[in-house]
Motif scaffolding. Structure first.
Motif, PDB file in Angstrom:
ATOM      1  N   GLY A   9       0.759  -1.122  -0.136  1.00 24.10           N
ATOM      2  CA  GLY A   9      -0.095  -0.102   0.047  1.00 24.10           C
ATOM      3  C   GLY A   9       0.999   1.258   0.035  1.00 24.10           C
ATOM      4  N   PRO A  10       0.148   2.368  -0.028  1.00 22.88           N
ATOM      5  CA  PRO A  10       0.999   3.580  -0.038  1.00 22.88           C
ATOM      6  C   PRO A  10       1.982   3.897   1.027  1.00 22.88           C
ATOM      7  N   GLU A  11       2.820   4.741   1.025  1.00 22.91           N
ATOM      8  CA  GLU A  11       3.600   5.155   1.986  1.00 22.91           C
ATOM      9  C   GLU A  11       2.664   5.885   3.164  1.00 22.91           C
ATOM     10  N   GLY A  12       3.068   5.572   4.555  1.00 21.81           N
ATOM     11  CA  GLY A  12       2.748   6.506   5.609  1.00 21.81           C
ATOM     12  C   GLY A  12       1.198   6.060   6.019  1.00 21.81           C
ATOM     13  N   VAL A  13       0.538   4.803   5.561  1.00 15.58           N
ATOM     14  CA  VAL A  13      -0.722   4.731   5.755  1.00 15.58           C
ATOM     15  C   VAL A  13      -0.888   3.708   7.035  1.00 15.58           C
ATOM     16  N   GLY A  14       0.577   3.207   7.687  1.00 12.17           N
ATOM     17  CA  GLY A  14       0.177   2.204   9.000  1.00 12.17           C
ATOM     18  C   GLY A  14       0.709   0.832   8.519  1.00 12.17           C
ATOM     19  N   LYS A  15       1.432   0.689   7.606  1.00  9.54           N
ATOM     20  CA  LYS A  15       1.855  -0.749   7.261  1.00  9.54           C
ATOM     21  C   LYS A  15       2.943  -1.133   8.300  1.00  9.54           C
ATOM     22  N   LYS A  16       3.870  -0.395   8.738  1.00 11.05           N
ATOM     23  CA  LYS A  16       5.001  -0.599   9.552  1.00 11.05           C
ATOM     24  C   LYS A  16       4.482  -0.804  10.855  1.00 11.05           C
ATOM     25  N   ASN A  17       3.634   0.095  11.439  1.00  7.19           N
ATOM     26  CA  ASN A  17       3.156   0.153  12.488  1.00  7.19           C
ATOM     27  C   ASN A  17       2.058  -1.269  12.788  1.00  7.19           C
ATOM     28  N   THR A  18       1.520  -1.778  11.766  1.00  9.85           N
ATOM     29  CA  THR A  18       0.798  -2.990  12.095  1.00  9.85           C
ATOM     30  C   THR A  18       1.590  -4.265  11.909  1.00  9.85           C
ATOM     31  N   ALA A  19       2.720  -3.993  11.370  1.00 10.71           N
ATOM     32  CA  ALA A  19       3.754  -5.210  11.575  1.00 10.71           C
ATOM     33  C   ALA A  19       3.942  -5.131  12.812  1.00 10.71           C
TER      34      ALA A  19
ATOM     35  N   VAL B 173      -1.437  -8.333   2.124  1.00  2.91           N
ATOM     36  CA  VAL B 173      -2.531  -7.983   2.919  1.00  2.91           C
ATOM     37  C   VAL B 173      -2.321  -6.441   2.415  1.00  2.91           C
ATOM     38  N   GLN B 174      -3.649  -5.759   1.854  1.00  3.47           N
ATOM     39  CA  GLN B 174      -3.446  -4.542   1.428  1.00  3.47           C
ATOM     40  C   GLN B 174      -3.869  -3.406   2.134  1.00  3.47           C
ATOM     41  N   PHE B 175      -3.070  -2.315   2.144  1.00  7.54           N
ATOM     42  CA  PHE B 175      -3.551  -1.118   2.977  1.00  7.54           C
ATOM     43  C   PHE B 175      -3.864  -0.097   2.036  1.00  7.54           C
ATOM     44  N   ASN B 176      -4.912   0.760   2.498  1.00  8.41           N
ATOM     45  CA  ASN B 176      -5.379   1.794   1.611  1.00  8.41           C
ATOM     46  C   ASN B 176      -4.882   2.833   2.134  1.00  8.41           C
ATOM     47  N   VAL B 177      -5.105   4.028   1.010  1.00  5.43           N
ATOM     48  CA  VAL B 177      -4.964   5.661   1.534  1.00  5.43           C
ATOM     49  C   VAL B 177      -5.743   5.745   2.707  1.00  5.43           C
ATOM     50  N   LEU B 178      -5.366   6.635   3.447  1.00  7.59           N
ATOM     51  CA  LEU B 178      -6.167   6.929   4.747  1.00  7.59           C
ATOM     52  C   LEU B 178      -7.292   8.357   4.509  1.00  7.59           C
ATOM     53  N   PRO B 179      -8.447   8.158   4.983  1.00  5.43           N
ATOM     54  CA  PRO B 179      -9.283   9.515   4.775  1.00  5.43           C
ATOM     55  C   PRO B 179      -8.975  10.734   5.317  1.00  5.43           C
ATOM     56  N   SER B 180      -8.985  11.871   4.830  1.00  4.76           N
ATOM     57  CA  SER B 180      -8.419  13.139   5.419  1.00  4.76           C
ATOM     58  C   SER B 180      -8.687  13.255   6.644  1.00  4.76           C
ATOM     59  N   ALA B 181     -10.003  12.957   7.086  1.00  4.11           N
ATOM     60  CA  ALA B 181     -10.312  13.065   8.545  1.00  4.11           C
ATOM     61  C   ALA B 181      -9.511  12.237   9.525  1.00  4.11           C
ATOM     62  N   VAL B 182      -9.038  11.120   9.278  1.00  5.11           N
ATOM     63  CA  VAL B 182      -8.296  10.355   9.971  1.00  5.11           C
ATOM     64  C   VAL B 182      -6.928  10.915  10.152  1.00  5.11           C
ATOM     65  N   ILE B 183      -6.360  11.249   8.971  1.00  5.12           N
ATOM     66  CA  ILE B 183      -5.217  12.010   9.078  1.00  5.12           C
ATOM     67  C   ILE B 183      -4.946  13.265  10.005  1.00  5.12           C
ATOM     68  N   GLN B 184      -6.134  13.917   9.903  1.00  2.00           N
ATOM     69  CA  GLN B 184      -6.180  15.237  10.558  1.00  2.00           C
ATOM     70  C   GLN B 184      -6.238  14.756  12.259  1.00  2.00           C
ATOM     71  N   ASP B 185      -6.874  13.747  12.735  1.00  5.04           N
ATOM     72  CA  ASP B 185      -7.016  13.302  13.948  1.00  5.04           C
ATOM     73  C   ASP B 185      -5.784  12.914  14.490  1.00  5.04           C
ATOM     74  N   ILE B 186      -4.938  12.122  13.772  1.00  2.36           N
ATOM     75  CA  ILE B 186      -3.665  11.759  13.952  1.00  2.36           C
ATOM     76  C   ILE B 186      -2.660  12.881  14.101  1.00  2.36           C
ATOM     77  N   LEU B 187      -2.578  13.893  13.261  1.00  2.00           N
ATOM     78  CA  LEU B 187      -1.862  15.005  13.373  1.00  2.00           C
ATOM     79  C   LEU B 187      -2.101  15.895  14.659  1.00  2.00           C
ATOM     80  N   GLN B 188      -3.225  15.954  15.011  1.00  3.90           N
ATOM     81  CA  GLN B 188      -3.956  16.532  16.203  1.00  3.90           C
ATOM     82  C   GLN B 188      -3.374  16.147  17.363  1.00  3.90           C
ATOM     83  N   ARG B 189      -2.871  14.940  17.398  1.00  9.82           N
ATOM     84  CA  ARG B 189      -2.736  13.919  18.588  1.00  9.82           C
ATOM     85  C   ARG B 189      -1.042  14.399  18.474  1.00  9.82           C
ATOM     86  N   LEU B 190      -0.545  14.027  17.454  1.00 10.94           N
ATOM     87  CA  LEU B 190       1.053  14.159  17.325  1.00 10.94           C
ATOM     88  C   LEU B 190       1.331  15.617  17.308  1.00 10.94           C
TER      89      LEU B 190
END
Length: 330
Positions: A33-43, A164-181
């Motif tokens: 899947g694309p870069e930066g969507v959670g593949k490594k963290n899921t591993a 195992v396919q990972f998809n691009v993340l919705p903008s709302a999910v990315i916004q939520d992650i960035l607000q936390r980080l």
């Protein structure tokens, strides 16, 4: 890192949890899947669950507190091997060293887990070396290959891994992650999320990139006054981005956000839906009709496609801006 920490990848997580439930853990997974969507963290979450001393099989949760969980979170677990490219490739010596560690008796845990990040960068010799082990897997060993370019892996490797396919993340999910980080960057998070193309890592680069912030300000000044610029001015302005494909792509996406905001403003009047909240006054001053804005949005989508087909970045930018000026002031 627990499964519950992974946002926006419910389908991928469900596949892994079903395998755990059925006690059918594959000896080799390929997370694509694309870069930066959670593949490594899921591993890492899978490695943590498999070796957790108090995992909950009902909720598929690792405890996060036992020695194994803490070591995996800290990157110090002796039975978790994490491999990344050395320079521009993963070399055969790295794979040999990995396989040597895998062959040793487990130190503490049930499973040895080997995570190979950017697996598509394995050299041919490295891939062939790994293939021999994938063909004859050892018990209680799990390989997880992580890649954003599955097409660059040999078919022999692909055929021996469960994808195992990972998809691009919705903008709302990315916004939520960035607000936390990055709570200190609230004013920029909406824009970075919208420009991220579904990738948290891309959004974080955008947050940290002062060049893009400066370019946005200059570009929006141009778009706001596009009807007053003559064609020569537009062509001269575009010269600064000659051959800079990455920045031109960002500018085209910025333009899409600008004209999409205008479309929302003209059709709904709902200010809270706008991405460019810091440009409300300028957006309200524009008077284009919705049908015209739809046509302009199509211009910029076509321009992005042309850019991806290796057209000249500067020429793509020139043409789309001149076409937009023409439709606004025929």
């Amino acid at each position: 890192m627990r499964f519950s920490d992974i946002q926006g990848q419910d389908k991928a997580i469900h596949i892994l949890q079903r395998a755990i439930q059925n006690q059918h853990i594959a000896h080799a997974y390929l997370f694509t899947g694309p870069e930066g969507v959670g593949k490594k963290n899921t591993a890492l979450a899978l490695a943590q669950y498999l070796n957790c001393e108090a995992a909950d099989p009902q909720t598929f949760s690792s405890c996060g507190q036992c020695a194994s969980c803490v070591q995996i979170d800290c990157g110090s677990h002796p039975d978790l091997i994490f491999l990344e490219p050395d320079g521009n490739s993963i070399k055969i010596e790295q794979i040999r060293n990995l396989l040597s560690k895998i062959s040793l008796r487990n130190y503490e845990s049930t499973y040895k887990v080997a995570i190979i990040n950017d697996a598509h960068l394995m050299t041919e010799q490295a891939a062939n070396c790994l293939l021999k082990t994938l063909e004859e897997p050892t018990d209680n060993t799990v390989f997880i290959l992580v890649t954003s370019q599955v097409q660059n892996l040999p078919i022999t490797i692909l055929s021996r891994c469960q994808q195992v396919q990972f998809n691009v993340l919705p903008s709302a999910v990315i916004q939520d992650i960035l607000q936390r980080l990055h709570p200190e960057r609230q004013s920029q998070i909406g824009l970075a999320s919208a420009l991220s193309q579904g990738s948290v890592s891309t959004a974080e680069v955008l947050l940290a990139n002062e060049e893009i912030a400066a370019a946005r300000q200059d570009f929006y000044r141009l778009l706001n006054q596009l009807e007053q610029f003559n064609p020569a001015d537009i062509i001269l302005w575009c010269e600064q981005w000659d051959k800079n494909k990455k920045m031109v792509r960002s500018l085209l996406e910025l333009a899409q956000l600008w004209y999409h905001d205008l479309l929302i403003l003209r059709t709904t009047g709902r200010l809270e839906l706008l991405v460019n909240q810091d440009y409300l006054a300028q957006l309200k001053a524009q008077q284009q009709e919705p049908q015209t804005l739809l046509q302009v949005l199509q211009y910029f989508q076509t321009a992005i496609s042309q850019l991806e087909s290796n057209a000249s970045p500067r020429l793509v930018l020139e043409v789309v801006l001149l076409k937009t000026k023409t439709i606004f002031s025929p």
